[in-house]
Design a protein around this motif. Structure first.
Motif, PDB file in Angstrom:
ATOM      1  N   SER A  61       0.832  -1.208   0.000  1.00 58.11           N
ATOM      2  CA  SER A  61       0.000   0.000   0.000  1.00 58.11           C
ATOM      3  C   SER A  61       0.862   1.252   0.000  1.00 58.11           C
ATOM      4  O   SER A  61       0.539   2.244  -0.664  1.00 58.11           O
ATOM      5  CB  SER A  61      -0.921   0.006   1.223  1.00 58.11           C
ATOM      6  OG  SER A  61      -1.754  -1.119   1.211  1.00 58.11           O
ATOM      7  N   LEU A  68       1.296   7.143  -6.389  1.00 56.95           N
ATOM      8  CA  LEU A  68       0.143   7.981  -6.719  1.00 56.95           C
ATOM      9  C   LEU A  68       0.343   9.423  -6.258  1.00 56.95           C
ATOM     10  O   LEU A  68      -0.213  10.352  -6.857  1.00 56.95           O
ATOM     11  CB  LEU A  68      -1.122   7.398  -6.072  1.00 56.95           C
ATOM     12  CG  LEU A  68      -1.594   6.063  -6.645  1.00 56.95           C
ATOM     13  CD1 LEU A  68      -2.749   5.504  -5.818  1.00 56.95           C
ATOM     14  CD2 LEU A  68      -2.019   6.222  -8.097  1.00 56.95           C
ATOM     15  N   TYR A  72      -0.610  13.524  -7.553  1.00 57.63           N
ATOM     16  CA  TYR A  72      -1.675  14.117  -6.731  1.00 57.63           C
ATOM     17  C   TYR A  72      -1.773  15.627  -6.997  1.00 57.63           C
ATOM     18  O   TYR A  72      -0.767  16.347  -6.982  1.00 57.63           O
ATOM     19  CB  TYR A  72      -1.397  13.878  -5.253  1.00 57.63           C
ATOM     20  CG  TYR A  72      -2.430  14.479  -4.339  1.00 57.63           C
ATOM     21  CD1 TYR A  72      -3.711  13.951  -4.279  1.00 57.63           C
ATOM     22  CD2 TYR A  72      -2.134  15.593  -3.556  1.00 57.63           C
ATOM     23  CE1 TYR A  72      -4.670  14.492  -3.442  1.00 57.63           C
ATOM     24  CE2 TYR A  72      -3.085  16.151  -2.719  1.00 57.63           C
ATOM     25  CZ  TYR A  72      -4.352  15.585  -2.667  1.00 57.63           C
ATOM     26  OH  TYR A  72      -5.307  16.134  -1.851  1.00 57.63           O
ATOM     27  N   ALA A  78      -3.790  11.396  -9.672  1.00 52.13           N
ATOM     28  CA  ALA A  78      -4.537  10.685  -8.641  1.00 52.13           C
ATOM     29  C   ALA A  78      -5.238  11.668  -7.707  1.00 52.13           C
ATOM     30  O   ALA A  78      -4.734  12.748  -7.422  1.00 52.13           O
ATOM     31  CB  ALA A  78      -3.578   9.794  -7.844  1.00 52.13           C
ATOM     32  N   SER A  79      -6.431  11.261  -7.224  1.00 52.52           N
ATOM     33  CA  SER A  79      -7.160  12.050  -6.240  1.00 52.52           C
ATOM     34  C   SER A  79      -6.954  11.429  -4.862  1.00 52.52           C
ATOM     35  O   SER A  79      -6.461  10.295  -4.739  1.00 52.52           O
ATOM     36  CB  SER A  79      -8.652  12.063  -6.584  1.00 52.52           C
ATOM     37  OG  SER A  79      -9.178  10.752  -6.489  1.00 52.52           O
ATOM     38  N   ILE A  81      -9.304  10.422  -2.866  1.00 59.65           N
ATOM     39  CA  ILE A  81     -10.180   9.246  -2.773  1.00 59.65           C
ATOM     40  C   ILE A  81      -9.560   8.054  -3.491  1.00 59.65           C
ATOM     41  O   ILE A  81      -9.608   6.921  -3.012  1.00 59.65           O
ATOM     42  CB  ILE A  81     -11.572   9.577  -3.364  1.00 59.65           C
ATOM     43  CG1 ILE A  81     -12.245  10.650  -2.520  1.00 59.65           C
ATOM     44  CG2 ILE A  81     -12.430   8.329  -3.455  1.00 59.65           C
ATOM     45  CD1 ILE A  81     -13.599  11.086  -3.057  1.00 59.65           C
ATOM     46  N   GLY A  82      -8.943   8.313  -4.630  1.00 60.68           N
ATOM     47  CA  GLY A  82      -8.302   7.231  -5.363  1.00 60.68           C
ATOM     48  C   GLY A  82      -7.168   6.597  -4.572  1.00 60.68           C
ATOM     49  O   GLY A  82      -7.002   5.368  -4.572  1.00 60.68           O
ATOM     50  N   ILE A  83      -6.389   7.419  -3.892  1.00 58.41           N
ATOM     51  CA  ILE A  83      -5.287   6.890  -3.078  1.00 58.41           C
ATOM     52  C   ILE A  83      -5.828   6.047  -1.928  1.00 58.41           C
ATOM     53  O   ILE A  83      -5.325   4.956  -1.636  1.00 58.41           O
ATOM     54  CB  ILE A  83      -4.421   8.050  -2.542  1.00 58.41           C
ATOM     55  CG1 ILE A  83      -3.734   8.766  -3.705  1.00 58.41           C
ATOM     56  CG2 ILE A  83      -3.381   7.525  -1.557  1.00 58.41           C
ATOM     57  CD1 ILE A  83      -2.964  10.017  -3.298  1.00 58.41           C
ATOM     58  N   LEU A  85      -8.810   4.494  -1.737  1.00 59.60           N
ATOM     59  CA  LEU A  85      -9.427   3.270  -2.244  1.00 59.60           C
ATOM     60  C   LEU A  85      -8.373   2.247  -2.660  1.00 59.60           C
ATOM     61  O   LEU A  85      -8.526   1.040  -2.408  1.00 59.60           O
ATOM     62  CB  LEU A  85     -10.337   3.598  -3.429  1.00 59.60           C
ATOM     63  CG  LEU A  85     -11.679   4.237  -3.091  1.00 59.60           C
ATOM     64  CD1 LEU A  85     -12.461   4.554  -4.367  1.00 59.60           C
ATOM     65  CD2 LEU A  85     -12.510   3.316  -2.192  1.00 59.60           C
ATOM     66  N   THR A  86      -7.320   2.713  -3.294  1.00 57.90           N
ATOM     67  CA  THR A  86      -6.245   1.795  -3.684  1.00 57.90           C
ATOM     68  C   THR A  86      -5.623   1.134  -2.464  1.00 57.90           C
ATOM     69  O   THR A  86      -5.387  -0.084  -2.434  1.00 57.90           O
ATOM     70  CB  THR A  86      -5.158   2.561  -4.466  1.00 57.90           C
ATOM     71  OG1 THR A  86      -5.738   3.139  -5.637  1.00 57.90           O
ATOM     72  CG2 THR A  86      -4.030   1.636  -4.865  1.00 57.90           C
ATOM     73  N   THR A  87      -5.380   1.939  -1.447  1.00 62.25           N
ATOM     74  CA  THR A  87      -4.813   1.392  -0.215  1.00 62.25           C
ATOM     75  C   THR A  87      -5.761   0.380   0.429  1.00 62.25           C
ATOM     76  O   THR A  87      -5.335  -0.675   0.909  1.00 62.25           O
ATOM     77  CB  THR A  87      -4.524   2.533   0.782  1.00 62.25           C
ATOM     78  OG1 THR A  87      -3.671   3.484   0.151  1.00 62.25           O
ATOM     79  CG2 THR A  87      -3.851   2.009   2.027  1.00 62.25           C
TER      80      THR A  87
END
Length: 248
Positions: A61, A68, A72, A78-79, A81-83, A85-87
């Motif tokens: 993660s 990401l 940013y 990357a947003s 929220i995207g960071i 969710l990926t984590t």
């Protein structure tokens, strides 16, 4: 009257858990250094790089988030929220680890929160296999010792990479990337007893390989783990039913 289960005193169990992870320290160092170098290259400061290791403590993660962060705030990058969710997806496998460990030891709610914060693939694997040798099974002290053993090395190595990463040799060039796969194979092999366990391990491995072609690592482990557990339960239930019919 039921006999009481002996519980190991905290500190002796803690140090046994701490020591059981020392063979994996050599494999942990290059990964932490590589993460720190990636994070610094993405624009994070030394303090921000270290803070992620102190608060997140999840190698895959942290690698993904560090990458990401480079995009940013940039148009098309990357947003936040995207960071997040990926984590989350990469760490989803920890749900399975927690369910599995809850069958081996009883923890209070505060102990669960603490143990969950420091849980990793490596500590879960080692506690699951080596914890059986503990008097009365693995205790909270043993689990926490194993977890903090890697936590200490991970954070010390992060600081090393964040401060001196530019002058350190490439971790890949040292050839230590094979340590973790070999360690997990060493934990898996003694557990392969009987046709059911061999078949479940084989099918789970094939499923993980196939899913890894198009899904992130955390989701792959989660899905293949659930599939393997269901397959094992079905095969075990089928074998038990056949034995009952044969004995009737």
């Amino acid at each position: 009257m039921l006999a009481s289960v002996p519980v190991s005193p905290f500190w002796p169990a803690f140090w046994r858990g701490f020591r059981v992870m020392t063979p994996l320290w050599l494999g942990m160092v290059p990964f932490a250094v590589a993460y720190a170098v990636t994070a610094r290259a993405s624009g994070l400061s030394v303090w921000e790089t270290q803070l992620m290791s102190l608060s997140v403590f999840a190698g895959a993660s942290q690698f993904a988030a560090a990458g990401l962060f480079a995009g940013y705030g940039v148009a098309g990058g990357a947003s936040a929220i995207g960071i997040v969710l990926t984590t989350f997806l990469l760490n989803a496998r920890h749900l399975l680890y927690g369910l599995s460990l809850s069958r081996q030891l009883v923890l209070t709610r505060p102990q669960r929160l603490i143990a969950a914060q420091f849980l990793t693939d490596e500590s879960y694997g080692m506690v699951t296999v080596k914890g059986k040798q503990e008097p009365g099974g693995p205790s909270f002290g043993y689990v926490l010792g194993a977890e903090l053993s890697l936590y200490t090395v991970w954070n010390a190595s992060t600081l090393l990479g964040a401060v001196g990463g530019a002058v350190l040799p490439s971790p890949e060039a040292l050839g230590v990337g094979v340590i973790f796969p070999l360690a997990f194979l060493g934990l898996l092999v003694p557990m392969l007893r009987g046709r059911v366990t061999v078949l479940v391990a084989l099918m789970s491995g094939l499923a993980a390989w196939g899913l890894s072609r198009f899904l992130p690592g955390g989701v792959v482990i989660l899905l293949s783990g659930i599939g393997g557990a269901l397959l094992g339960a079905w095969l075990t239930g089928r074998a038990s039913a056949a034995e009952r019919q044969a004995g009737a």
